[in-house]
Design a protein around this motif. Structure first.
Motif, mmCIF file in Angstrom:
data_model
loop_
_atom_site.group_PDB
_atom_site.id
_atom_site.type_symbol
_atom_site.label_atom_id
_atom_site.label_comp_id
_atom_site.label_asym_id
_atom_site.label_seq_id
_atom_site.Cartn_x
_atom_site.Cartn_y
_atom_site.Cartn_z
ATOM 1 N N GLN A 1 6.220 4.936 4.965
ATOM 2 C CA GLN A 1 7.362 4.655 6.211
ATOM 3 C C GLN A 1 8.538 5.495 6.349
ATOM 4 O O GLN A 1 8.633 5.408 8.010
ATOM 5 C CB GLN A 1 7.684 2.733 5.647
ATOM 6 C CG GLN A 1 6.225 2.364 5.515
ATOM 7 C CD GLN A 1 7.202 0.564 4.521
ATOM 8 O OE1 GLN A 1 8.239 1.184 4.016
ATOM 9 N NE2 GLN A 1 6.257 -0.495 5.300
ATOM 10 N N GLN A 2 9.128 5.891 6.407
ATOM 11 C CA GLN A 2 9.831 6.676 5.817
ATOM 12 C C GLN A 2 9.440 7.879 6.711
ATOM 13 O O GLN A 2 10.132 8.382 7.631
ATOM 14 C CB GLN A 2 11.223 6.972 4.909
ATOM 15 C CG GLN A 2 12.012 7.830 5.283
ATOM 16 C CD GLN A 2 13.475 6.586 6.134
ATOM 17 O OE1 GLN A 2 13.399 5.910 5.659
ATOM 18 N NE2 GLN A 2 13.808 7.387 7.289
ATOM 19 N N ARG A 3 8.577 8.734 6.325
ATOM 20 C CA ARG A 3 8.015 9.860 6.784
ATOM 21 C C ARG A 3 8.068 9.983 8.564
ATOM 22 O O ARG A 3 7.868 9.923 9.686
ATOM 23 C CB ARG A 3 6.367 9.898 6.210
ATOM 24 C CG ARG A 3 6.901 11.004 5.073
ATOM 25 C CD ARG A 3 5.480 11.049 4.243
ATOM 26 N NE ARG A 3 5.502 11.657 2.853
ATOM 27 C CZ ARG A 3 4.155 12.255 2.609
ATOM 28 N NH1 ARG A 3 3.461 12.130 3.139
ATOM 29 N NH2 ARG A 3 4.783 12.480 1.269
ATOM 30 N N MET A 4 6.871 8.303 8.958
ATOM 31 C CA MET A 4 6.600 7.774 10.397
ATOM 32 C C MET A 4 7.463 8.168 11.602
ATOM 33 O O MET A 4 8.252 8.036 11.955
ATOM 34 C CB MET A 4 5.773 6.612 10.212
ATOM 35 C CG MET A 4 4.632 6.672 9.013
ATOM 36 S SD MET A 4 3.507 7.903 9.915
ATOM 37 C CE MET A 4 3.459 9.378 9.312
ATOM 38 N N ILE A 5 8.605 7.153 10.430
ATOM 39 C CA ILE A 5 10.173 6.899 11.551
ATOM 40 C C ILE A 5 11.127 8.293 11.611
ATOM 41 O O ILE A 5 10.835 8.681 12.631
ATOM 42 C CB ILE A 5 11.464 5.441 10.558
ATOM 43 C CG1 ILE A 5 10.602 4.437 9.945
ATOM 44 C CG2 ILE A 5 12.430 5.781 10.974
ATOM 45 C CD1 ILE A 5 10.371 4.107 11.362
ATOM 46 N N ALA B 1 -0.335 1.518 9.429
ATOM 47 C CA ALA B 1 -1.664 2.414 9.024
ATOM 48 C C ALA B 1 -1.655 3.621 8.423
ATOM 49 O O ALA B 1 -1.450 3.980 7.642
ATOM 50 C CB ALA B 1 -2.465 2.029 9.729
ATOM 51 N N LEU B 2 -1.203 4.564 9.283
ATOM 52 C CA LEU B 2 -0.223 5.584 8.706
ATOM 53 C C LEU B 2 0.281 5.293 7.361
ATOM 54 O O LEU B 2 0.219 6.564 6.383
ATOM 55 C CB LEU B 2 -0.043 6.447 9.734
ATOM 56 C CG LEU B 2 -0.217 6.498 11.627
ATOM 57 C CD1 LEU B 2 0.538 6.845 12.092
ATOM 58 C CD2 LEU B 2 -1.725 7.416 10.991
ATOM 59 N N SER B 3 1.230 4.745 7.186
ATOM 60 C CA SER B 3 2.468 4.951 6.708
ATOM 61 C C SER B 3 1.207 4.582 4.881
ATOM 62 O O SER B 3 1.997 5.046 3.946
ATOM 63 C CB SER B 3 3.384 4.119 6.435
ATOM 64 O OG SER B 3 3.267 2.507 6.833
ATOM 65 N N ARG B 4 0.181 3.559 4.931
ATOM 66 C CA ARG B 4 0.108 2.763 4.083
ATOM 67 C C ARG B 4 -1.852 3.293 3.752
ATOM 68 O O ARG B 4 -2.215 2.053 4.027
ATOM 69 C CB ARG B 4 0.685 1.849 3.632
ATOM 70 C CG ARG B 4 0.188 0.869 4.591
ATOM 71 C CD ARG B 4 0.560 -0.748 4.829
ATOM 72 N NE ARG B 4 1.256 -1.100 3.562
ATOM 73 C CZ ARG B 4 2.307 -1.900 3.320
ATOM 74 N NH1 ARG B 4 3.204 -1.577 4.457
ATOM 75 N NH2 ARG B 4 2.538 -1.878 2.429
ATOM 76 N N PRO B 5 -1.417 4.519 3.955
ATOM 77 C CA PRO B 5 -3.394 4.838 3.837
ATOM 78 C C PRO B 5 -4.375 5.061 2.313
ATOM 79 O O PRO B 5 -3.696 3.837 1.471
ATOM 80 C CB PRO B 5 -3.462 6.410 3.852
ATOM 81 C CG PRO B 5 -1.870 7.135 3.262
ATOM 82 C CD PRO B 5 -1.065 5.659 3.360
#
Length: 236
Positions: A58-62, A73-77
């Protein structure tokens, strides 16, 4: 737990391996819970996602500036669902107690369940209708109100996982379709309009479940009318 089982007849307990900082249990607490369930004759259930890794994702996406529903979806594959499912299965094997894996949404998790069952372990896999018939393209809709409707955890996966989950259900790897009914209105979903982490997680799982399963599996020959029986459709 003992009072709930002996005095109130509650015979299953759900442990969240996700939602770091709120509901997530550590491996130590999960192990303790599995042992307690065994001693009481209760069924242990797990929401299987690696909560620590999801928080990192989640932090990567932010950090990348991805704040919309697609970030969910991208944060929890699927790999994080597969890892947690594998870990829960192995801990249950260590304790020697049955395990119920709720809302199996990915091929990764389903394959871990299939492997355990082949080895004789008592594991129940539960897909939900959203995972059986949808794909994550809905989360990429440019309209937030539309995309946010499909935010749930584990996330709805990319195309292909749904067909694999249908095949697992038809072959007996998965035993039933439960609801995981958890709805929010558009106002509530809008809490996360600027940050996907704040979107309430949940979708409808009850009203259309039976006829969707019939249309998507029986009508196309993936399953039979005899297989679609009350024991396959459970409410949780």
């Amino acid at each position: 737990m003992e009072v709930m089982v002996k005095e109130h007849g509650i015979n299953s307990f759900k442990f969240f391996m996700a939602y770091k900082g709120s509901l997530m249990v550590t491996d130590g607490l999960l192990l303790e819970g599995l042992q307690k369930c065994k001693s009481l004759g209760a069924l242990a259930m797990v929401h299987a996602e690696n909560g620590d890794a999801v928080a990192e994702g989640q932090q990567r996406m932010i950090d990348l500036g991805i704040t919309g529903p697609e970030g969910h979806a991208l944060s929890r594959p699927p790999v994080l669902e597969g890892e947690a499912t594998s870990r829960a299965i192995r801990l249950a094997k260590f304790v020697n107690t049955p395990l119920y894996v709720v809302h199996v949404m990915s091929t990764d998790a389903m394959e871990e369940i299939a492997k355990a069952k082949r080895e004789g372990q008592r594991v129940i896999g539960e897909p939900v209708v959203s995972g059986l018939v949808l794909d994550d393209s809905w989360l990429w809709d440019p309209d937030f109100a539309t995309a946010s409707k499909y935010v749930m955890s584990p996330s709805i996966r990319e195309a292909g996982h749904n067909k694999a989950l249908q095949a697992a259900l038809s072959s007996g790897i998965s035993q039933l379709v439960a609801t995981d009914h958890c709805t929010f209105n558009s106002t509530q979903k809008a809490f996360g309009s600027d940050n996907f982490r704040k979107i309430p997680n949940g979708v409808n799982g009850i009203e259309e479940r039976m006829h969707i399963i019939w249309d998507s599996m029986v009508e196309n020959g993936t399953s039979t009318s005899n297989q679609l029986k009350p024991t396959m459709l459970q409410q949780r």
